[in-house]
Design a protein around this motif. Structure first.
Motif, mmCIF file in Angstrom:
data_model
loop_
_atom_site.group_PDB
_atom_site.id
_atom_site.type_symbol
_atom_site.label_atom_id
_atom_site.label_comp_id
_atom_site.label_asym_id
_atom_site.label_seq_id
_atom_site.Cartn_x
_atom_site.Cartn_y
_atom_site.Cartn_z
ATOM 1 N N GLY B 176 0.818 -1.216 0.000
ATOM 2 C CA GLY B 176 0.000 0.000 0.000
ATOM 3 C C GLY B 176 0.841 1.250 0.000
ATOM 4 N N ILE B 177 1.880 1.274 0.833
ATOM 5 C CA ILE B 177 2.659 2.509 0.883
ATOM 6 C C ILE B 177 3.534 2.653 -0.348
ATOM 7 C CG2 ILE B 177 4.596 1.653 2.251
ATOM 8 C CD1 ILE B 177 4.384 4.416 3.706
ATOM 9 N N ILE B 178 3.928 1.541 -0.975
ATOM 10 C CA ILE B 178 4.669 1.647 -2.245
ATOM 11 C C ILE B 178 3.797 2.330 -3.283
ATOM 12 C CG2 ILE B 178 5.550 0.299 -4.180
ATOM 13 C CD1 ILE B 178 6.581 -1.710 -2.184
ATOM 14 N N VAL B 179 2.541 1.847 -3.405
ATOM 15 C CA VAL B 179 1.623 2.448 -4.382
ATOM 16 C C VAL B 179 1.365 3.901 -4.035
ATOM 17 C CG1 VAL B 179 -0.747 2.374 -5.196
ATOM 18 C CG2 VAL B 179 0.551 0.299 -5.056
ATOM 19 N N GLY B 180 1.204 4.203 -2.759
ATOM 20 C CA GLY B 180 0.932 5.576 -2.356
ATOM 21 C C GLY B 180 2.078 6.508 -2.702
ATOM 22 N N ILE B 181 3.298 6.052 -2.499
ATOM 23 C CA ILE B 181 4.450 6.914 -2.799
ATOM 24 C C ILE B 181 4.590 7.107 -4.295
ATOM 25 C CG2 ILE B 181 6.963 6.966 -2.726
ATOM 26 C CD1 ILE B 181 6.831 5.856 0.056
ATOM 27 N N ILE B 182 4.351 6.041 -5.077
ATOM 28 C CA ILE B 182 4.454 6.199 -6.522
ATOM 29 C C ILE B 182 3.382 7.149 -7.031
ATOM 30 C CG2 ILE B 182 4.186 4.966 -8.715
ATOM 31 C CD1 ILE B 182 5.558 2.630 -7.480
ATOM 32 N N GLN B 183 2.159 7.041 -6.461
ATOM 33 C CA GLN B 183 1.093 7.923 -6.928
ATOM 34 C C GLN B 183 1.346 9.366 -6.557
ATOM 35 O OE1 GLN B 183 -2.556 6.327 -5.389
ATOM 36 N NE2 GLN B 183 -2.889 5.091 -7.202
ATOM 37 N N SER B 184 1.874 9.600 -5.378
ATOM 38 C CA SER B 184 2.033 10.991 -4.959
ATOM 39 C C SER B 184 3.325 11.610 -5.470
ATOM 40 C CB SER B 184 1.988 11.087 -3.438
ATOM 41 O OG SER B 184 3.065 10.366 -2.887
ATOM 42 N N ASN B 185 4.170 10.815 -6.104
ATOM 43 C CA ASN B 185 5.441 11.340 -6.589
ATOM 44 C C ASN B 185 5.270 12.429 -7.624
ATOM 45 O OD1 ASN B 185 7.965 10.899 -5.779
ATOM 46 N ND2 ASN B 185 8.388 9.190 -7.138
ATOM 47 N N ALA B 186 4.348 12.179 -8.559
ATOM 48 C CA ALA B 186 4.181 13.109 -9.673
ATOM 49 C C ALA B 186 3.285 14.267 -9.316
ATOM 50 C CB ALA B 186 3.595 12.359 -10.869
ATOM 51 N N CYS B 187 2.762 14.289 -8.108
ATOM 52 C CA CYS B 187 1.725 15.264 -7.779
ATOM 53 C C CYS B 187 2.325 16.424 -7.002
ATOM 54 C CB CYS B 187 0.637 14.615 -6.942
ATOM 55 S SG CYS B 187 -0.198 13.344 -7.843
ATOM 56 N N ASN B 188 2.572 17.513 -7.686
ATOM 57 C CA ASN B 188 3.045 18.722 -7.027
ATOM 58 C C ASN B 188 2.168 19.878 -7.451
ATOM 59 O OD1 ASN B 188 5.486 17.650 -5.741
ATOM 60 N ND2 ASN B 188 6.141 17.325 -7.842
ATOM 61 N N PHE B 189 1.738 20.652 -6.487
ATOM 62 C CA PHE B 189 0.926 21.826 -6.824
ATOM 63 C C PHE B 189 1.796 22.833 -7.573
ATOM 64 C CE2 PHE B 189 -2.998 20.840 -5.121
ATOM 65 C CZ PHE B 189 -2.935 20.437 -3.812
ATOM 66 N N PRO B 190 1.302 23.365 -8.693
ATOM 67 C CA PRO B 190 2.095 24.334 -9.466
ATOM 68 C C PRO B 190 2.001 25.716 -8.851
ATOM 69 C CG PRO B 190 0.072 23.841 -10.606
ATOM 70 C CD PRO B 190 0.067 22.978 -9.391
ATOM 71 N N ILE B 191 2.786 25.942 -7.817
ATOM 72 C CA ILE B 191 2.637 27.168 -7.022
ATOM 73 C C ILE B 191 3.513 28.296 -7.506
ATOM 74 C CG2 ILE B 191 1.963 25.933 -4.963
ATOM 75 C CD1 ILE B 191 4.857 26.160 -4.018
ATOM 76 N N ALA B 192 4.345 28.032 -8.525
ATOM 77 C CA ALA B 192 5.269 29.081 -8.955
ATOM 78 C C ALA B 192 4.478 30.279 -9.481
ATOM 79 C CB ALA B 192 6.201 28.557 -10.037
ATOM 80 N N ALA B 193 4.941 31.455 -9.178
ATOM 81 C CA ALA B 193 4.245 32.669 -9.614
ATOM 82 C C ALA B 193 4.315 32.797 -11.114
ATOM 83 C CB ALA B 193 4.877 33.885 -8.936
ATOM 84 N N LEU B 194 3.227 33.284 -11.700
ATOM 85 C CA LEU B 194 3.232 33.530 -13.127
ATOM 86 C C LEU B 194 4.164 34.704 -13.416
ATOM 87 C CD1 LEU B 194 -0.555 33.247 -14.001
ATOM 88 C CD2 LEU B 194 1.229 31.569 -14.397
#
Lengths: 208, 195
Positions: B176-194
């Protein structure tokens, strides 16, 4: 009064929700199935081990087969997760087609592994307990050396066994082979789900 | 295929816009936070379930066989490990929840909304994966541990053999935690200022 204009956006921003739900449900449901098989068969092994400890290692097989279901779910879940594409700078490339396909793939594998886990568990529980009873010729740990219960009224399986009783080890091994064949058919159920999920995950439609 | 507008087909205030209304009308930060909550909470539920399953059998069997007390605490530790997996996932996800650098009341026109939604959905599903898998793992370890205690009370040589069953059961939490880490790896909020 808002006016809803219907267009067709093949790659909306909510599509990854379904894709990720497919990946999650695959892992969740297959681990529930694996857990069900493990604890149910494990109960049987433990109870058998009280009367017939020599057969424990041989009868770990149902638990190993249930553990494999978790691995199937892990494989399909990782495959689906890698296929959910993040949105690019210009436009999204993950289509609703892909999203529904991945949801279906996840559910296929997950529900199949859930069902297979239950089957392996119940079969394994009954099978190993029967193996223990057969191997010990029905003898219980609380019988005394003469093979009879302390209280009177012991059943006919006490002691050496009556006429028509096969040698206990030989009969137990035949029972073991039968249980193994049934377990293999149960494992095939999860394999069907895995195959269909892998075929489904090959389908692709990319918005351009 | 980009979006193409056709004539309006529904012009009442009670029309809904399909799945979009269900899935995009909640903030991505809400999705991510629910992921954290489910990841941690459900893992703890699984661990607790396992601990009371195995602990009650352990103390019951220890009445007549007190020697099993210390050895069979390992079953409780296996259940605790599933809770730790939930804490790990929650910490990973919490560190990804960040405010946009250009935070104002209304986000600008060209903001990367799909990127936000992608990250939110991914974190929700990662948390859900870990949480519900740990429920299964915890229950399984609990029942296996309970049987292990009872068998150990009967015959001390059975303990190590039954432990094999528990190890298979606790492997589910690791998946479960392997799958969770792989899923959340690509997920980053695009917070950089325009720019």
């Amino acid at each position: 009064m808002t006016e809803i204009v219907r267009g067709f956006d093949g790659c909306p921003s909510w599509a990854p929700a379904f894709g990720y739900m497919g990946a999650s449900l695959c892992m969740i449901l297959s681990s529930w199935g694996s857990a069900w098989g493990t604890w149910r068969a494990g109960l049987g092994v433990c109870h058998m081990g009280i009367d017939h400890p020599a057969g424990i290692i041989k009868n770990i097989v149902p638990i190993v087969m249930a553990g494999v279901l978790g691995i199937y779910g892990l494989i399909v879940s990782v495959i689906i997760t890698q296929a959910v594409a993040p949105p690019g700078d210009e436009h999204n490339s993950y289509s609703v087609f892909n999203a529904y396909t991945h949801l279906a793939a996840g559910l296929c594998c997950g529900l199949s592994c859930l069902a297979a886990g239950g089957t392996i568990g119940v079969l394994g529980d009954a099978g190993v307990r029967a193996f223990g009873i057969k191997a010990e010729n029905g003898r219980k740990w609380y019988w005394d050396a003469a093979g009879a219960m302390d209280t009177d009224g012991g059943d006919e399986l006490g002691g050496g066994g009556g006429g028509g009783n096969k040698g206990s080890a030989e009969g137990a091994n035949k029972l073991y082979v039968g249980m193994l064949i049934m377990l293999i058919f149960s494992e095939a159920l999860a394999l069907y789900g895995l195959i269909v999920a892998l075929i489904l995950s090959q389908h692709n439609y990319v918005c351009n | 295929m980009s979006s193409s507008a056709t004539a309006a087909v529904c012009s009442s205030e009670y029309c809904n816009a399909g799945w979009s209304e269900v899935l995009t009308h909640m903030s991505p930060y809400g999705w991510a936070s629910f992921g954290v909550a489910f990841g941690l909470g459900l893992s703890i539920v699984g661990a607790a379930w396992g601990i009371w399953l195995t602990g009650s059998s352990l103390v019951g069997a220890a009445v007549k066989a007190p020697r099993i007390r210390s050895k069979n605490l390992i079953s409780v530790i296996f259940c605790e490990a599933t809770a730790i997996y939930g804490v790990i996932m929650a910490i990973i996800l919490t560190n990804k929840i960040k405010e946009p650098e250009d935070a104002t009341d209304y986000l600008a026109q060209g903001w990367d909304y799909p990127g936000y939604y992608y990250a939110g959905y991914g974190m929700f599903s990662a948390g859900l994966s870990v949480g519900l898998t740990n429920v299964a793992s915890g229950v399984s370890v609990g029942i296996a541990g309970s049987s292990c205690a009872i068998a150990d009370a009967q015959d001390a040589s059975l303990f190590v053999k039954i432990l094999i069953v528990e190890i298979f059961a606790s492997a589910l939490g690791i998946f479960g935690i392997i799958v969770g880490i792989i899923q959340s790896n690509a997920c980053n909020f695009p917070i950089a200022a325009l720019s």
